[in-house]
Design a protein around this motif. Structure first.
Motif, PDB file in Angstrom:
ATOM      1  N   ARG A   3       0.802  -1.048   0.122  1.00  0.00           N
ATOM      2  CA  ARG A   3      -0.010  -0.209  -0.085  1.00  0.00           C
ATOM      3  C   ARG A   3       0.949   1.167   0.105  1.00  0.00           C
ATOM      4  NH1 ARG A   3      -3.246  -3.322   3.377  1.00  0.00           N
ATOM      5  NH2 ARG A   3      -2.374  -2.600   5.356  1.00  0.00           N
ATOM      6  N   GLU A   4       1.914   1.192   0.650  1.00  0.00           N
ATOM      7  CA  GLU A   4       2.987   2.204   0.935  1.00  0.00           C
ATOM      8  C   GLU A   4       3.393   2.589  -0.676  1.00  0.00           C
ATOM      9  OE1 GLU A   4       3.100   4.454   3.214  1.00  0.00           O
ATOM     10  OE2 GLU A   4       4.399   5.644   2.344  1.00  0.00           O
ATOM     11  N   ARG A   5       3.936   1.361  -1.306  1.00  0.00           N
ATOM     12  CA  ARG A   5       4.385   1.658  -2.626  1.00  0.00           C
ATOM     13  C   ARG A   5       3.388   2.495  -3.665  1.00  0.00           C
ATOM     14  NH1 ARG A   5       7.005  -3.013  -0.939  1.00  0.00           N
ATOM     15  NH2 ARG A   5       5.576  -4.369  -2.048  1.00  0.00           N
ATOM     16  N   GLU A   6       2.126   1.992  -3.396  1.00  0.00           N
ATOM     17  CA  GLU A   6       1.018   2.375  -4.283  1.00  0.00           C
ATOM     18  C   GLU A   6       0.671   3.809  -3.965  1.00  0.00           C
ATOM     19  OE1 GLU A   6      -0.513   1.025  -6.652  1.00  0.00           O
ATOM     20  OE2 GLU A   6      -1.783   2.817  -6.974  1.00  0.00           O
ATOM     21  N   ARG A   7       1.013   4.086  -2.466  1.00  0.00           N
ATOM     22  CA  ARG A   7       0.661   5.692  -2.462  1.00  0.00           C
ATOM     23  C   ARG A   7       1.775   6.411  -2.982  1.00  0.00           C
ATOM     24  NH1 ARG A   7      -1.384   3.724   2.685  1.00  0.00           N
ATOM     25  NH2 ARG A   7       0.777   3.802   3.780  1.00  0.00           N
ATOM     26  N   ALA A   8       3.173   6.072  -3.053  1.00  0.00           N
ATOM     27  CA  ALA A   8       4.175   6.733  -3.602  1.00  0.00           C
ATOM     28  C   ALA A   8       4.039   6.724  -5.354  1.00  0.00           C
ATOM     29  CB  ALA A   8       5.648   5.930  -3.276  1.00  0.00           C
ATOM     30  N   ARG A   9       3.571   5.457  -5.923  1.00  0.00           N
ATOM     31  CA  ARG A   9       3.127   5.614  -7.263  1.00  0.00           C
ATOM     32  C   ARG A   9       2.230   6.617  -7.315  1.00  0.00           C
ATOM     33  NH1 ARG A   9       4.034  -0.180  -6.735  1.00  0.00           N
ATOM     34  NH2 ARG A   9       2.053  -0.642  -6.465  1.00  0.00           N
ATOM     35  N   GLU A  10       1.058   6.807  -6.644  1.00  0.00           N
ATOM     36  CA  GLU A  10      -0.141   7.592  -6.998  1.00  0.00           C
ATOM     37  C   GLU A  10       0.324   8.963  -6.696  1.00  0.00           C
ATOM     38  OE1 GLU A  10      -3.895   8.898  -7.898  1.00  0.00           O
ATOM     39  OE2 GLU A  10      -2.941   7.000  -7.970  1.00  0.00           O
ATOM     40  N   SER A  11       1.192   9.218  -5.847  1.00  0.00           N
ATOM     41  CA  SER A  11       1.787  10.617  -5.617  1.00  0.00           C
ATOM     42  C   SER A  11       2.460  10.921  -6.736  1.00  0.00           C
ATOM     43  CB  SER A  11       2.533  10.524  -4.298  1.00  0.00           C
ATOM     44  OG  SER A  11       1.755  10.613  -3.076  1.00  0.00           O
ATOM     45  N   GLU A  12       3.399   9.970  -7.351  1.00  0.00           N
ATOM     46  CA  GLU A  12       4.185  10.281  -8.489  1.00  0.00           C
ATOM     47  C   GLU A  12       3.210  10.578  -9.651  1.00  0.00           C
ATOM     48  OE1 GLU A  12       7.269  11.061  -8.675  1.00  0.00           O
ATOM     49  OE2 GLU A  12       7.272  11.481 -10.790  1.00  0.00           O
TER      50      GLU A  12
ATOM     51  N   GLU B 227       0.459  11.995  -9.680  1.00  0.00           N
ATOM     52  CA  GLU B 227      -0.195  13.045  -9.434  1.00  0.00           C
ATOM     53  C   GLU B 227       0.877  14.206  -9.770  1.00  0.00           C
ATOM     54  OE1 GLU B 227      -3.179  11.549  -5.722  1.00  0.00           O
ATOM     55  OE2 GLU B 227      -1.630  12.973  -5.416  1.00  0.00           O
ATOM     56  N   ARG B 228       1.966  14.060  -9.232  1.00  0.00           N
ATOM     57  CA  ARG B 228       3.040  14.942  -9.407  1.00  0.00           C
ATOM     58  C   ARG B 228       3.325  15.000 -11.012  1.00  0.00           C
ATOM     59  NH1 ARG B 228       5.203  13.041  -4.806  1.00  0.00           N
ATOM     60  NH2 ARG B 228       6.821  11.488  -5.892  1.00  0.00           N
ATOM     61  N   GLU B 229       3.264  14.116 -11.723  1.00  0.00           N
ATOM     62  CA  GLU B 229       3.415  14.057 -13.372  1.00  0.00           C
ATOM     63  C   GLU B 229       2.411  14.692 -14.018  1.00  0.00           C
ATOM     64  OE1 GLU B 229       6.035  13.354 -14.910  1.00  0.00           O
ATOM     65  OE2 GLU B 229       4.913  13.947 -16.885  1.00  0.00           O
ATOM     66  N   SER B 230       0.979  14.579 -13.383  1.00  0.00           N
ATOM     67  CA  SER B 230      -0.167  15.216 -13.813  1.00  0.00           C
ATOM     68  C   SER B 230       0.020  16.843 -13.743  1.00  0.00           C
ATOM     69  CB  SER B 230      -1.450  14.789 -13.155  1.00  0.00           C
ATOM     70  OG  SER B 230      -1.592  13.396 -13.738  1.00  0.00           O
ATOM     71  N   GLU B 231       0.639  17.114 -12.693  1.00  0.00           N
ATOM     72  CA  GLU B 231       0.704  18.596 -12.274  1.00  0.00           C
ATOM     73  C   GLU B 231       1.789  19.289 -13.240  1.00  0.00           C
ATOM     74  OE1 GLU B 231      -1.047  20.489 -10.588  1.00  0.00           O
ATOM     75  OE2 GLU B 231      -0.056  22.352 -10.971  1.00  0.00           O
TER      76      GLU B 231
END
Length: 196
Positions: free
Chosen positions: A6-15, A17-21
């Motif tokens: 789950r922590e890795r998934e959150r990190a991927r999700e954050s990445e 989101e940052r890429e979308s931004e």
């Protein structure tokens, strides 16, 4: 392991989101560049118009009015373009806000899932503790059963010993009775002997 995933998934999700931004920032930058180019083109157009006006000082008033109208139209177009860009920027900001809201909701859902997982783990731990207690109680019950069986065995052994003791007592009594009988017979024999 699940928490790490789950922590890795959150990190991927954050990445993501940052890429979308970053992509949105690049899009805004490209839009600003296009707008700058359009503004430069309009400036060139105005410059050409001014040059043409200087060269054609003798043009009729109607032509100058048409030029002024074109300028006004150009100004109105710029105003509309500015308004459109403002609206697009507001829409982009609304989209960013919606994305932030979705990200917050995802984070809240992850927190709720973590809480549910902690509750499940706590319940599993409680169940394991109850299972261990049941196992200990079963072992205690088996030990009590073994103790009762040992006590019954000791009681049976005492009963057997009492039976053996009774048998020995009967044997001793029989021996005493035989001795008394022999003594009586001997006494009778002596009596007969004296009588003779």
């Amino acid at each position: 392991a699940r928490e790490s995933e789950r922590e890795r998934e959150r990190a991927r999700e954050s990445e993501r989101e940052r890429e979308s931004e970053r992509e949105r920032a690049r899009a805004r930058e490209r839009e600003r560049a296009r707008e700058s180019e359009r503004e430069r083109e309009r400036a060139r157009e105005r410059e050409r118009a001014r040059e043409s006006e200087s060269e054609s000082e003798s043009e009729s008033e109607s032509e100058r009015e048409r030029a002024r109208e074109r300028e006004r139209e150009s100004a109105r177009a710029r105003e509309r373009e500015s308004e459109s860009e403002s609206e697009r920027e507001r829409e982009r900001e609304r989209e960013r806000e919606r994305e932030r809201a979705r990200a917050r909701e995802r984070e809240r859902e992850r927190a709720r899932e973590s809480e549910r997982e902690r509750a499940r783990e706590s319940e599993r731990a409680s169940e394991r503790a109850r299972e261990r207690e049941r196992a200990r109680e079963s072992e205690r019950e088996r030990e009590r059963a073994r103790a009762r069986e040992r006590e019954r065995e000791r009681e049976r052994e005492r009963e057997r010993e009492r039976a053996r003791e009774s048998a020995r007592e009967r044997e001793r009594e029989s021996e005493r009775e035989s001795a008394r009988e022999r003594a009586r017979e001997s006494e009778s024999a002596r009596e007969r002997e004296r009588a003779r």
